[in-house]
Structure formats: structure tokens, C-alpha cells
Design a protein around this motif. Structure first.
Motif, mmCIF file in Angstrom:
data_model
loop_
_atom_site.group_PDB
_atom_site.id
_atom_site.type_symbol
_atom_site.label_atom_id
_atom_site.label_comp_id
_atom_site.label_asym_id
_atom_site.label_seq_id
_atom_site.Cartn_x
_atom_site.Cartn_y
_atom_site.Cartn_z
ATOM 1 N N UNK A 11 37.144 129.335 20.124
ATOM 2 C CA UNK A 11 37.185 127.868 20.145
ATOM 3 C C UNK A 11 36.377 127.275 18.995
ATOM 4 N N UNK A 12 35.206 127.830 18.742
ATOM 5 C CA UNK A 12 34.362 127.356 17.639
ATOM 6 C C UNK A 12 35.050 127.574 16.300
ATOM 7 N N UNK A 17 38.487 125.753 11.558
ATOM 8 C CA UNK A 17 39.768 125.701 10.835
ATOM 9 C C UNK A 17 40.376 124.296 10.895
ATOM 10 N N UNK A 18 40.281 123.654 12.031
ATOM 11 C CA UNK A 18 40.859 122.314 12.196
ATOM 12 C C UNK A 18 40.169 121.295 11.293
ATOM 13 N N UNK A 19 38.843 121.401 11.157
ATOM 14 C CA UNK A 19 38.072 120.428 10.378
ATOM 15 C C UNK A 19 38.106 120.694 8.871
ATOM 16 N N UNK A 20 38.499 121.887 8.469
ATOM 17 C CA UNK A 20 38.410 122.287 7.061
ATOM 18 C C UNK A 20 39.566 121.730 6.231
ATOM 19 N N UNK A 21 39.238 121.309 5.004
ATOM 20 C CA UNK A 21 40.273 120.902 4.050
ATOM 21 C C UNK A 21 40.765 122.108 3.273
ATOM 22 N N UNK A 64 47.546 127.184 16.327
ATOM 23 C CA UNK A 64 47.458 125.756 16.591
ATOM 24 C C UNK A 64 46.836 124.965 15.449
ATOM 25 N N UNK A 65 46.494 125.633 14.353
ATOM 26 C CA UNK A 65 45.948 124.925 13.191
ATOM 27 C C UNK A 65 46.974 124.985 12.064
ATOM 28 N N UNK A 66 46.744 124.222 11.021
ATOM 29 C CA UNK A 66 47.668 124.260 9.890
ATOM 30 C C UNK A 66 47.468 125.499 9.024
ATOM 31 N N UNK A 67 46.484 126.321 9.365
ATOM 32 C CA UNK A 67 46.198 127.539 8.602
ATOM 33 C C UNK A 67 46.807 128.796 9.224
ATOM 34 N N UNK A 68 47.724 128.626 10.147
ATOM 35 C CA UNK A 68 48.353 129.779 10.813
ATOM 36 C C UNK A 68 48.994 130.742 9.813
ATOM 37 N N UNK A 69 49.436 130.242 8.672
ATOM 38 C CA UNK A 69 50.082 131.082 7.653
ATOM 39 C C UNK A 69 49.126 132.115 7.044
ATOM 40 N N UNK A 70 47.823 131.958 7.264
ATOM 41 C CA UNK A 70 46.841 132.897 6.718
ATOM 42 C C UNK A 70 46.684 134.154 7.573
ATOM 43 N N UNK A 112 48.646 123.655 5.150
ATOM 44 C CA UNK A 112 49.647 124.693 5.388
ATOM 45 C C UNK A 112 50.078 125.391 4.103
ATOM 46 N N UNK A 113 49.561 124.953 2.956
ATOM 47 C CA UNK A 113 49.900 125.549 1.664
ATOM 48 C C UNK A 113 49.016 126.765 1.416
ATOM 49 N N UNK A 114 49.614 127.956 1.461
ATOM 50 C CA UNK A 114 48.882 129.198 1.234
ATOM 51 C C UNK A 114 48.660 129.392 -0.264
ATOM 52 N N UNK A 115 47.455 129.818 -0.619
ATOM 53 C CA UNK A 115 47.082 130.028 -2.017
ATOM 54 C C UNK A 115 46.827 131.513 -2.258
#
Length: 170
Positions: A11-12, A17-21, A64-70, A112-115
Motif C-alpha cells: 500500500x505504501x 507510485x501514484x504520487x510520482x511524476x 492500479x497505477x499508471x506505471x503498470x507497464x514497468x 504510462x510512457x515507458x522510458x
């Protein structure tokens, strides 16, 4: 670690991940405690965070975050650098990796843009949000200073002309 501790950790990390740009995924092999503390200090100074993660917990936290692609990036001895400034975490991680071969950049993401590694390095070369704000403020203030100088110049000239006439007549 029991189930409740794992759930709290997931959860933490999910909130992180949710708060990160930006999220930068790194591999750290053989970093000493002093080196990790040094890296964390540099991250904190830049407004970023650095956290060693367990891959399974990180994958669960990504859901559940936009970073799921990582998801695929979490293999091996993984740690993440995150920040709300889209450049700060990448800048510090790349600078540290250049100085210390024990840290390697795996990749990252902005939303959601993977680098890939090269994109993270390119991101690190950009000016930070604070640097951009300072440049913008400087650009805004410069015209205002020039306008004030132009507006004051005619008034000063008029005052000098009046002063010259008054001294002639006196």
C-alpha cells in the motif's frame, strides 16, 4: 514479514507510485551502506526518493497505477527512484550511476510512457522544474526592468531640462 506487513508495504509503495511524476528503475549490485546513504541524501536534496524494493512487492504495488507497464523491469537487485518533479529523480540517478558503476539504470516511466535507458539519460539532461521556474521568472522580470527604465528616462530628461532652464534664469 507477515501478511499484514506485506500488505502495508504494498500500500505504501502503491501510494509512492501514484504520487510520482517519474519512476526510474535501477539495479544496484554491491553498493555499500555508505554509498546508498549518499545516494539517498542526494535524492532528498533534489526532492526525490530512493528505495530498494522487493520485485514481487513492487509488481503488486504497480497494479492500479499508471506505471503498470514497468512490471517487466522488476527483475534482479532492483531499486526505484521517484519524484514529483519529472526530472529530479532521473538527474540524480544518472549522475550517481556515472560516478559509480555499481548502480545501473534499467529504465523508467513518466506516467504510462515507458522510458528506456537512453530516454532516462536524456531526461536527466533537462533542467529541473525549479531551474525552469527561475529561467521563466528571469524572462518575465527582464522586460519589466526595461519598461521601467524607458518610462523613467523621459521623466528624468524633462527634470534635467527644467533644471537647466532654472539655473540659466537664476
Amino acid at each position: 514479514m507477515n501478511r499484514t506487513e506485506k500488505a502495508a508495504l504494498v500500500e505504501t509503495l502503491n501510494k509512492t507510485f501514484t504520487d510520482a511524476a517519474v519512476v526510474v528503475v535501477t539495479h544496484q549490485v554491491g553498493l555499500t551502506v555508505d554509498e546508498v546513504n549518499d545516494l539517498r541524501g542526494k535524492m532528498r536534496a533534489a526532492g526525490a526518493r530512493y528505495k530498494v524494493t522487493k520485485n514481487r512487492i513492487a509488481r503488486l504495488a504497480l497494479k492500479g497505477t499508471e506505471y503498470e507497464n514497468l512490471d517487466e523491469s522488476f527483475k534482479g537487485p532492483t531499486a526505484i527512484a521517484t519524484s514529483e518533479d519529472p526530472v529530479a529523480a532521473a538527474k540524480v540517478a544518472v549522475e550517481f550511476a556515472n560516478e559509480n558503476e555499481k548502480l545501473t539504470i534499467v529504465g523508467g516511466a513518466i506516467g504510462s510512457k515507458v522510458l528506456d535507458v537512453n530516454a532516462v539519460k536524456a531526461l536527466a539532461k533537462l533542467p529541473s522544474l525549479d531551474e525552469l521556474r527561475a529561467k521563466l521568472l528571469g524572462m518575465i522580470q527582464t522586460p519589466a526592468t526595461r519598461i521601467a527604465g524607458v518610462v523613467q528616462a523621459p521623466a528624468g530628461q524633462v527634470a534635467r531640462v527644467i533644471g537647466a532652464y532654472s539655473s540659466k534664469e537664476g
